[in-house]
Design a protein around this motif. Structure first.
Motif, PDB file in Angstrom:
ATOM      1  N   GLU A  93      10.452  74.681  83.798  1.00 49.84           N
ATOM      2  CA  GLU A  93       9.713  75.482  82.817  1.00 49.84           C
ATOM      3  C   GLU A  93      10.637  76.290  81.914  1.00 49.84           C
ATOM      4  N   THR A  94      11.739  76.792  82.450  1.00 48.27           N
ATOM      5  CA  THR A  94      12.695  77.521  81.620  1.00 48.27           C
ATOM      6  C   THR A  94      13.277  76.606  80.551  1.00 48.27           C
ATOM      7  N   ALA A  95      13.661  75.398  80.935  1.00 43.97           N
ATOM      8  CA  ALA A  95      14.222  74.445  79.969  1.00 43.97           C
ATOM      9  C   ALA A  95      13.208  74.123  78.877  1.00 43.97           C
ATOM     10  N   ILE A  96      11.981  73.837  79.276  1.00 40.55           N
ATOM     11  CA  ILE A  96      10.944  73.513  78.295  1.00 40.55           C
ATOM     12  C   ILE A  96      10.662  74.713  77.396  1.00 40.55           C
ATOM     13  N   ASP A  97      10.527  75.891  77.987  1.00 43.53           N
ATOM     14  CA  ASP A  97      10.234  77.093  77.196  1.00 43.53           C
ATOM     15  C   ASP A  97      11.325  77.365  76.164  1.00 43.53           C
ATOM     16  N   GLU A  98      12.583  77.250  76.561  1.00 46.91           N
ATOM     17  CA  GLU A  98      13.671  77.510  75.614  1.00 46.91           C
ATOM     18  C   GLU A  98      13.718  76.453  74.516  1.00 46.91           C
ATOM     19  N   CYS A  99      13.482  75.202  74.869  1.00 44.66           N
ATOM     20  CA  CYS A  99      13.449  74.147  73.847  1.00 44.66           C
ATOM     21  C   CYS A  99      12.313  74.380  72.865  1.00 44.66           C
ATOM     22  N   GLU A 100      11.147  74.731  73.366  1.00 45.88           N
ATOM     23  CA  GLU A 100       9.994  74.988  72.503  1.00 45.88           C
ATOM     24  C   GLU A 100      10.253  76.216  71.618  1.00 45.88           C
ATOM     25  N   ARG A 101      10.868  77.218  72.186  1.00 43.79           N
ATOM     26  CA  ARG A 101      11.139  78.466  71.460  1.00 43.79           C
ATOM     27  C   ARG A 101      12.116  78.253  70.300  1.00 43.79           C
ATOM     28  N   PHE A 102      13.142  77.429  70.539  1.00 36.95           N
ATOM     29  CA  PHE A 102      14.183  77.288  69.525  1.00 36.95           C
ATOM     30  C   PHE A 102      14.105  76.012  68.695  1.00 36.95           C
ATOM     31  N   TYR A 103      13.192  75.119  69.005  1.00 38.16           N
ATOM     32  CA  TYR A 103      13.045  73.893  68.218  1.00 38.16           C
ATOM     33  C   TYR A 103      12.862  74.208  66.723  1.00 38.16           C
ATOM     34  N   PRO A 104      11.983  75.169  66.363  1.00 38.14           N
ATOM     35  CA  PRO A 104      11.828  75.473  64.935  1.00 38.14           C
ATOM     36  C   PRO A 104      13.115  75.970  64.272  1.00 38.14           C
ATOM     37  N   VAL A 105      13.933  76.680  65.020  1.00 37.78           N
ATOM     38  CA  VAL A 105      15.193  77.182  64.456  1.00 37.78           C
ATOM     39  C   VAL A 105      16.059  75.996  64.005  1.00 37.78           C
TER      40      VAL A 105
END
Length: 168
Positions: free
Chosen positions: A130-142
């Motif tokens: 979940e941490t990996a997915i959350d960080e990817c989702e959080r920074f994908y737009p960046v």
């Protein structure tokens, strides 16, 4: 989150636990000895989740690969972006594989070893994934703002990480 009552396993070998976790979520996955690969559809893209167990080191290497490839001419901007993004992370980091231009999130987790070998709990597997997915989702737009929106790395982070307050 998985309900532990629905999950019928105690601590297990790391790859076994991840295989059970992916299966419980209904995610497609393939396993070979000390490696497992799963697919997860996020809100931005599909992610490849890959775990590699290094028994000799007692380390589980966990990778999340969003569907982002960086062309040679955009790599300097992405390296700067990665540096700024990684300052925001407590666990894991983003990196760019220079040979292929693939952007990924990576985290190495040391596993506790008992008389039966290294094991992983359901809670730890869930936290790792979940941490990996959350960080990817959080920074994908960046990363997309830099690659496709023409924004500078600093502007992209500012635009992507605006936190809405209140309700509309």
């Amino acid at each position: 989150m998985l309900d532990e009552a629905e999950f019928d396993r105690d601590d297990a070998a790391p790859i076994d636990m991840l295989e059970s976790y992916f299966a419980a979520h209904g995610w497609s996955h393939e396993r070979e000895d000390d490696e497992i690969v799963a697919k997860f559809k996020g809100s931005w893209t599909e992610y490849e989740l890959r775990a590699i167990w290094r028994e000799e080191d007692g380390v589980l290497q966990f990778l999340a690969l969003p569907d982002i490839r960086v062309a040679e001419e955009r790599r300097a901007a992405i390296y700067e972006t990665i540096g700024l993004v990684n300052e925001q992370l407590w666990i894991g980091h983003f990196e760019l594989w220079s040979s292929s231009g693939i952007l990924l999130y990576r985290h190495a987790a040391m596993m506790s070893d008992d008389e039966d070998g290294a094991t992983m709990s359901l809670d730890r597997a869930e936290l790792l994934v979940e941490t990996a997915i959350d960080e990817c989702e959080r920074f994908y737009p960046v990363f997309q703002f830099v690659l496709w929106g023409g924004k500078s790395p600093k502007d992209a982070i500012t635009a992507a990480l605006i936190e809405t307050q209140g309700e509309a």
